[in-house]
Design a protein around this motif. Structure first.
Motif, short mmCIF file in Angstrom:
data_model
loop_
_atom_site.label_atom_id
_atom_site.label_comp_id
_atom_site.label_asym_id
_atom_site.label_seq_id
_atom_site.Cartn_x
_atom_site.Cartn_y
_atom_site.Cartn_z
N VAL A 145 16.93 -3.88 19.57
CA VAL A 145 15.97 -4.09 18.47
C VAL A 145 16.45 -5.26 17.63
CG1 VAL A 145 14.95 -3.08 16.40
CG2 VAL A 145 15.33 -1.66 18.41
N LEU A 146 15.54 -6.20 17.36
CA LEU A 146 15.87 -7.37 16.54
C LEU A 146 15.28 -7.31 15.14
CD1 LEU A 146 15.55 -10.32 19.07
CD2 LEU A 146 17.62 -9.31 18.12
N GLY A 147 14.34 -6.41 14.90
CA GLY A 147 13.73 -6.33 13.57
C GLY A 147 12.86 -5.11 13.45
N ALA A 148 12.60 -4.72 12.21
CA ALA A 148 11.71 -3.61 11.92
C ALA A 148 10.58 -4.13 11.04
CB ALA A 148 12.48 -2.50 11.20
N ILE A 149 9.38 -3.65 11.30
CA ILE A 149 8.21 -4.10 10.54
C ILE A 149 7.52 -2.88 9.94
CG2 ILE A 149 6.72 -4.05 12.57
CD1 ILE A 149 5.30 -6.52 11.41
N ASP A 150 7.03 -3.04 8.72
CA ASP A 150 6.31 -1.96 8.06
C ASP A 150 5.35 -2.57 7.04
OD1 ASP A 150 5.46 0.56 7.46
OD2 ASP A 150 7.24 1.14 6.32
N GLY A 151 4.40 -1.79 6.63
CA GLY A 151 3.44 -2.22 5.63
C GLY A 151 3.24 -1.15 4.58
N THR A 152 2.78 -1.56 3.43
CA THR A 152 2.52 -0.62 2.34
C THR A 152 1.48 -1.21 1.40
OG1 THR A 152 3.55 0.73 0.62
CG2 THR A 152 4.35 -1.53 0.84
N HIS A 153 0.94 -0.38 0.55
CA HIS A 153 0.02 -0.82 -0.50
C HIS A 153 0.75 -0.78 -1.83
CE1 HIS A 153 -3.84 -1.01 1.63
NE2 HIS A 153 -3.31 -0.08 2.41
N ILE A 154 0.70 -1.88 -2.55
CA ILE A 154 1.30 -1.94 -3.88
C ILE A 154 0.17 -1.87 -4.90
CG2 ILE A 154 2.63 -3.33 -5.49
CD1 ILE A 154 4.10 -4.49 -3.08
N PRO A 155 0.16 -0.84 -5.75
CA PRO A 155 -0.92 -0.71 -6.73
C PRO A 155 -0.91 -1.86 -7.74
CG PRO A 155 0.35 1.32 -6.57
CD PRO A 155 1.09 0.28 -5.79
N VAL A 156 -2.09 -2.34 -8.08
CA VAL A 156 -2.27 -3.33 -9.14
C VAL A 156 -3.30 -2.79 -10.11
CG1 VAL A 156 -1.63 -5.33 -7.73
CG2 VAL A 156 -3.98 -4.60 -7.80
N THR A 157 -3.19 -3.18 -11.37
CA THR A 157 -4.07 -2.59 -12.37
C THR A 157 -5.18 -3.52 -12.83
OG1 THR A 157 -2.53 -3.30 -14.08
CG2 THR A 157 -2.29 -1.06 -13.24
N ASP A 158 -4.95 -4.82 -12.82
CA ASP A 158 -5.91 -5.71 -13.45
C ASP A 158 -6.73 -6.54 -12.47
OD1 ASP A 158 -3.78 -7.18 -12.59
OD2 ASP A 158 -3.68 -8.47 -14.34
N GLU A 159 -6.66 -6.25 -11.20
CA GLU A 159 -7.38 -7.09 -10.23
C GLU A 159 -8.49 -6.29 -9.57
OE1 GLU A 159 -8.72 -10.18 -8.82
OE2 GLU A 159 -6.81 -10.48 -9.77
N HIS A 160 -9.73 -6.63 -9.87
CA HIS A 160 -10.87 -5.90 -9.32
C HIS A 160 -11.20 -6.30 -7.89
CE1 HIS A 160 -12.60 -9.72 -10.54
NE2 HIS A 160 -13.62 -9.46 -9.75
N LEU A 161 -10.62 -7.36 -7.39
CA LEU A 161 -10.97 -7.85 -6.06
C LEU A 161 -10.26 -7.11 -4.94
CD1 LEU A 161 -10.86 -11.67 -6.81
CD2 LEU A 161 -12.85 -10.19 -6.73
N TYR A 162 -9.18 -6.44 -5.25
CA TYR A 162 -8.38 -5.80 -4.21
C TYR A 162 -8.54 -4.29 -4.31
CZ TYR A 162 -6.30 -10.40 -4.18
OH TYR A 162 -6.11 -11.76 -4.13
N VAL A 163 -9.33 -3.71 -3.42
CA VAL A 163 -9.51 -2.27 -3.37
C VAL A 163 -9.14 -1.83 -1.97
CG1 VAL A 163 -11.13 -0.36 -3.61
CG2 VAL A 163 -11.35 -2.35 -5.10
#
Length: 182
Positions: A145-163
């Motif tokens: 194994v040369l690397g590990a990949i993962d994803g997550t959602h980071i909550p934001v409060t003031d941006e209406h464009l990202y839901v």
């Protein structure tokens, strides 16, 4: 009679020669509002402009012979493909460029971004590769194994464009790390 044949020959050659087509290409930033841009390209106007600024110098062609494809249009073709996975012909029809130009634009923009940003660095050389493989094997027992990949959602409060798909405001982040969390 010979002069007439030369004139007729020249006329036939002109008719066989393909006429150049100059298309009226408009800037998608001028043609669409903010929500349409996000739906089509998955990025907001400011981010697209910053990407164009990053790749502009490396995409410019020094030609004065013909009208080369503008840098911004190449970026729009690449972003549209990455956002939608549409066929080259569909992207070309939308932006007013040919299918081969879309293909070249995607390739060039992605290559320039990878060379310019240089964010992801995989181990190079035998010693570094072996050290990384041994490190992952020591942690989890996975070989090679040369690397590990993962994803997550980071909550934001003031941006209406990202839901996100769960209905709250967030930005999706993807990360690649080695055994040392770098």
């Amino acid at each position: 009679m010979a002069a007439f044949m030369r004139v007729a020959d020249e006329q036939v050659r002109r008719n066989l020669r393909r006429q150049r087509v100059f298309r009226d290409r408009q800037n998608p930033l001028d043609a669409y509002d903010d929500m349409d841009i996000i739906h089509r390209y998955r990025l907001d106007r400011r981010t697209i402009i910053s990407i164009i600024d990053i790749v502009q110098e490396r995409l410019e062609r020094p030609t004065k012979r013909s009208r080369s494809l503008p840098d911004s249009l190449q970026v729009f073709a690449a972003l549209r493909f990455l956002a939608s996975g549409s066929q080259y012909r569909m992207i070309g029809d939308t932006l007013g460029i040919s299918k081969p130009s879309v293909c070249r634009s995607i390739d060039e923009v992605i290559n320039v971004l990878c060379r310019t940003l240089n964010i992801i660095k995989f181990p190079t050389g035998d010693a570094e590769t072996t050290r990384t493989k041994v490190g992952f094997h020591a942690i989890a027992g996975f070989p090679n194994v040369l690397g590990a990949i993962d994803g997550t959602h980071i909550p934001v409060t003031d941006e209406h464009l990202y839901v996100c798909r769960k209905g709250y405001h967030s930005i999706s982040v993807q990360a690649i790390a080695d055994y040392d969390m770098k």
